[in-house]
Write a protein that holds these residues in place. Structure first.
Motif, short mmCIF file in Angstrom:
data_model
loop_
_atom_site.label_atom_id
_atom_site.label_comp_id
_atom_site.label_asym_id
_atom_site.label_seq_id
_atom_site.Cartn_x
_atom_site.Cartn_y
_atom_site.Cartn_z
N CYS A 15 0.80 -1.10 0.17
CA CYS A 15 0.03 0.02 0.03
C CYS A 15 0.84 1.29 -0.04
O CYS A 15 0.32 2.39 0.50
CB CYS A 15 -0.96 -0.01 1.19
N TYR A 16 2.10 1.18 -0.28
CA TYR A 16 2.95 2.36 -0.54
C TYR A 16 3.39 2.50 -2.01
O TYR A 16 3.91 1.75 -2.67
CB TYR A 16 4.25 2.37 0.43
N VAL A 17 3.04 3.77 -2.63
CA VAL A 17 3.54 4.11 -3.98
C VAL A 17 4.68 4.93 -4.16
O VAL A 17 4.79 5.93 -3.54
CB VAL A 17 2.44 4.85 -4.70
N ASN A 18 5.79 4.34 -4.68
CA ASN A 18 6.98 5.37 -4.81
C ASN A 18 7.04 6.25 -5.72
O ASN A 18 7.59 7.25 -5.74
CB ASN A 18 8.39 4.40 -4.98
N ARG A 19 6.10 5.93 -6.65
CA ARG A 19 6.14 6.81 -7.89
C ARG A 19 4.80 6.55 -8.78
O ARG A 19 4.30 5.65 -8.86
CB ARG A 19 7.23 6.31 -8.94
N ILE A 20 4.30 7.67 -9.20
CA ILE A 20 3.25 7.49 -10.21
C ILE A 20 3.61 8.13 -11.67
O ILE A 20 3.95 8.93 -11.99
CB ILE A 20 1.99 8.71 -9.82
N ILE A 21 3.39 6.94 -12.46
CA ILE A 21 3.96 7.38 -13.90
C ILE A 21 2.63 8.11 -14.74
O ILE A 21 1.66 7.31 -14.74
CB ILE A 21 4.45 6.03 -14.53
N SER A 22 3.25 9.22 -15.29
CA SER A 22 2.00 10.01 -16.07
C SER A 22 2.88 10.92 -17.22
O SER A 22 3.92 11.38 -16.53
CB SER A 22 1.15 10.77 -15.00
N ASP A 28 4.63 8.46 -1.97
CA ASP A 28 5.79 9.16 -1.27
C ASP A 28 5.76 10.57 -1.51
O ASP A 28 5.66 11.26 -2.79
CB ASP A 28 7.13 8.68 -2.21
N ALA A 29 5.36 11.36 -0.56
CA ALA A 29 5.37 12.85 -0.45
C ALA A 29 6.34 13.76 -0.72
O ALA A 29 6.40 14.75 -1.38
CB ALA A 29 5.03 13.29 1.01
N SER A 30 7.66 13.08 -0.67
CA SER A 30 8.94 13.91 -1.22
C SER A 30 9.14 13.71 -2.35
O SER A 30 9.82 14.77 -3.15
CB SER A 30 10.12 13.12 -0.47
#
Length: 189
Positions: free
Chosen positions: A45-52, A156-158
């Motif tokens: 349940c932790y996303v490092n990156r959203i690809i768009s 990942d907010a950073s």
């Protein structure tokens, strides 16, 4: 006794148990995929990156903005509610355009954490116009809903950056008067 329990609680930046400070939308047609922690599956349940290929757009959020999620029979019912102050023709026009699309939704909490939902087909935006009685607020009650096979994911907010763009108000997404008069876009790199 209740008075004594509540009397000395001071709300500061150090103690803030809830609240949404920022709300971002990405047209679901521009969403590629999530990249999960450790190149794994969604079970962490932790996303490092959203690809768009495109950036998120910010929509106005007020202190009363809320998110709820319930799970029943393997379906997660997700709803984010916010309010945009002041009835205006331009805001109504923008909301009418926004209501016909579906979105990947991201939001930042008062603790600085970020979350996302709507990756499986996009969340729908709906709104109500409220004039309010004398002394009450007028504006648009906005609801973003999704029935999903996926739960709310922390992101990942950073890696979620907002970039100010010159302009007054976003032509596609509506801002509340509580925000600065700037168009904000964001992209997770």
């Amino acid at each position: 006794m209740t008075c004594r329990l509540l009397q000395n609680i001071k709300h500061t930046c150090d103690y803030n148990p809830g609240g949404i400070t920022n709300l971002y939308l990405l047209d679901i047609r521009d969403f590629g995929t999530y990249q999960f922690a450790d190149q794994g599956l969604f079970d962490k349940c932790y996303v490092n990156r959203i690809i768009s290929d495109t950036s998120f757009l910010e929509i106005g959020a007020v202190n009363e903005s809320t998110f709820t999620e319930t799970q029943e029979n393997g379906i997660y019912k997700q709803e984010l509610a916010t309010f945009v102050h002041t009835l205006k023709g331009e805001k109504l026009s923008n909301l009418l355009l926004a209501a016909v699309n579906k979105y990947l939704v991201a939001f930042r909490t008062s603790q600085g954490l970020m979350y996302s939902f709507g990756s499986d087909g996009g969340a729908s935006l709906s709104f109500s116009q409220i004039t309010g009685q004398t002394g009450e607020a007028s504006g648009y009650q906005i609801s973003i809903r999704k029935n999903s096979v996926y739960p709310l994911f922390e992101i990942d907010a950073s890696r979620f950056n907002t970039i100010p763009v010159l302009g007054t108000e976003d032509r596609h997404i509506v801002m509340t008067e509580d925000k600065k008069n700037a168009i904000l876009t964001g992209k997770i790199k």
